[in-house]
Write a protein that holds these residues in place. Structure first.
Motif, mmCIF file in Angstrom:
data_model
loop_
_atom_site.group_PDB
_atom_site.id
_atom_site.type_symbol
_atom_site.label_atom_id
_atom_site.label_comp_id
_atom_site.label_asym_id
_atom_site.label_seq_id
_atom_site.Cartn_x
_atom_site.Cartn_y
_atom_site.Cartn_z
ATOM 1 N N THR A 76 -8.676 -9.314 4.025
ATOM 2 C CA THR A 76 -10.002 -9.917 4.089
ATOM 3 C C THR A 76 -10.685 -9.843 2.728
ATOM 4 N N VAL A 77 -11.155 -11.003 2.237
ATOM 5 C CA VAL A 77 -11.827 -11.072 0.930
ATOM 6 C C VAL A 77 -13.025 -10.136 0.940
ATOM 7 N N PRO A 78 -13.252 -9.323 -0.053
ATOM 8 C CA PRO A 78 -12.645 -9.230 -1.375
ATOM 9 C C PRO A 78 -11.719 -8.022 -1.526
ATOM 10 N N ASP A 79 -11.143 -7.522 -0.432
ATOM 11 C CA ASP A 79 -10.311 -6.318 -0.497
ATOM 12 C C ASP A 79 -8.972 -6.516 0.192
ATOM 13 N N VAL A 80 -7.991 -5.733 -0.266
ATOM 14 C CA VAL A 80 -6.728 -5.568 0.443
ATOM 15 C C VAL A 80 -6.753 -4.146 0.979
ATOM 16 N N ASN A 81 -6.637 -3.987 2.287
ATOM 17 C CA ASN A 81 -6.577 -2.664 2.908
ATOM 18 C C ASN A 81 -5.185 -2.501 3.486
ATOM 19 N N PHE A 82 -4.509 -1.419 3.086
ATOM 20 C CA PHE A 82 -3.104 -1.253 3.461
ATOM 21 C C PHE A 82 -2.836 0.216 3.738
ATOM 22 N N ALA A 83 -2.110 0.492 4.815
ATOM 23 C CA ALA A 83 -1.755 1.874 5.176
ATOM 24 C C ALA A 83 -0.344 1.893 5.752
ATOM 25 N N VAL A 84 0.444 2.883 5.310
ATOM 26 C CA VAL A 84 1.827 3.037 5.768
ATOM 27 C C VAL A 84 2.081 4.521 6.012
ATOM 28 N N SER A 85 2.908 4.812 7.011
ATOM 29 C CA SER A 85 3.303 6.180 7.304
ATOM 30 C C SER A 85 4.794 6.210 7.629
ATOM 31 N N THR A 86 5.447 7.279 7.212
ATOM 32 C CA THR A 86 6.833 7.469 7.622
ATOM 33 C C THR A 86 6.832 8.064 9.034
ATOM 34 N N LEU A 87 7.874 7.829 9.759
ATOM 35 C CA LEU A 87 7.984 8.380 11.115
ATOM 36 C C LEU A 87 8.704 9.725 11.118
ATOM 37 N N LEU A 88 9.074 10.201 9.930
ATOM 38 C CA LEU A 88 9.777 11.482 9.799
ATOM 39 C C LEU A 88 8.789 12.614 9.513
ATOM 40 N N PRO A 89 9.162 13.844 9.845
ATOM 41 C CA PRO A 89 8.276 14.975 9.549
ATOM 42 C C PRO A 89 8.428 15.490 8.109
ATOM 43 N N THR A 90 9.065 14.712 7.249
ATOM 44 C CA THR A 90 9.212 15.066 5.834
ATOM 45 C C THR A 90 8.618 13.942 4.999
ATOM 46 N N GLY A 91 8.549 14.153 3.681
ATOM 47 C CA GLY A 91 7.934 13.135 2.834
ATOM 48 C C GLY A 91 8.740 12.846 1.584
ATOM 49 N N ALA A 92 8.300 11.836 0.846
ATOM 50 C CA ALA A 92 8.963 11.401 -0.383
ATOM 51 C C ALA A 92 8.403 12.166 -1.585
ATOM 52 N N VAL A 93 9.240 12.325 -2.612
ATOM 53 C CA VAL A 93 8.821 12.990 -3.848
ATOM 54 C C VAL A 93 9.189 12.125 -5.050
ATOM 55 N N GLY A 94 8.544 12.408 -6.185
ATOM 56 C CA GLY A 94 8.868 11.689 -7.418
ATOM 57 C C GLY A 94 7.905 10.559 -7.698
ATOM 58 N N ASP A 95 8.463 9.445 -8.195
ATOM 59 C CA ASP A 95 7.685 8.273 -8.597
ATOM 60 C C ASP A 95 8.205 7.054 -7.854
ATOM 61 N N GLY A 96 7.326 6.083 -7.585
ATOM 62 C CA GLY A 96 7.779 4.860 -6.946
ATOM 63 C C GLY A 96 6.659 3.902 -6.615
ATOM 64 N N VAL A 97 7.039 2.805 -6.000
ATOM 65 C CA VAL A 97 6.102 1.739 -5.642
ATOM 66 C C VAL A 97 5.626 1.949 -4.203
ATOM 67 N N LEU A 98 4.299 2.034 -4.034
ATOM 68 C CA LEU A 98 3.730 2.140 -2.688
ATOM 69 C C LEU A 98 3.629 0.761 -2.031
#
Length: 173
Positions: A76-98
């Motif tokens: 919706t103008v003027p913003d992009v709202n975005f949310a993502v979650s992994t379904l695992l009980p662990t997470g990612a580390v390091g660098d990368g593209v969200l």
């Protein structure tokens, strides 16, 4: 952890983007995610103004561990709202593209891409502090306007079909 907006993902990233044409991708990139607090979910709001640029799509950048789920995808103008979650009980580390956001140049000019909200969380919803945010500036040199060209050609075609009344010299009436 730091977040920045870039036209490409590389070690030499700039927050100034020069655009010629209509469509381009802006990447929301994260760096420095530590194993002590791995990234399990993120949410952001990206303000782009809506005059010089228009948002066309947003997709998950694939940084989170699979399987992941998109929780919010709002352009919706003027913003992009975005949310993502992994379904695992662990997470990612390091660098990368969200996320990768496809933007359209609507007119020549300068626009700011600003992350107005960023929420990061480790497994089980534990908040992760954001170390820094680097917003971006987009300079659109020339936006192509195919709609204007089509309208102009349609106008020329309409004018060519209009007939002027014939006038004969020397005749009245």
């Amino acid at each position: 952890d730091s977040i920045l907006i870039s036209k490409s993902y590389s070690q030499d990233q700039s927050n100034k983007v020069e655009i010629e044409g209509t469509m381009f991708d802006a990447w929301v990139v994260i760096s420095g995610v530590d194993a002590v607090a791995p990234l399990n979910a993120f949410e952001f709001a990206l303000s782009y103004g809506g005059t010089v640029l228009g948002a066309q799509s947003v997709v998950d950048g694939g940084f989170l561990l699979a399987p992941s789920i998109v929780l919010q995808d709002d352009l919706t103008v003027p913003d992009v709202n975005f949310a993502v979650s992994t379904l695992l009980p662990t997470g990612a580390v390091g660098d990368g593209v969200l996320a990768a956001i496809t933007l359209e140049a609507l007119m020549a000019g300068t626009a700011s891409l600003e992350l107005t909200q960023v929420d990061l969380s480790a497994p089980f919803g534990v908040p992760i502090a954001v170390g820094g945010i680097a917003d971006a500036e987009v300079n659109v040199q020339q936006a192509s306007t195919p709609g204007t060209i089509v309208l102009m050609l349609a106008g020329v075609a309409a004018l060519s079909t209009v007939r002027r009344p014939e006038r004969r010299f020397g005749s009245r009436g």
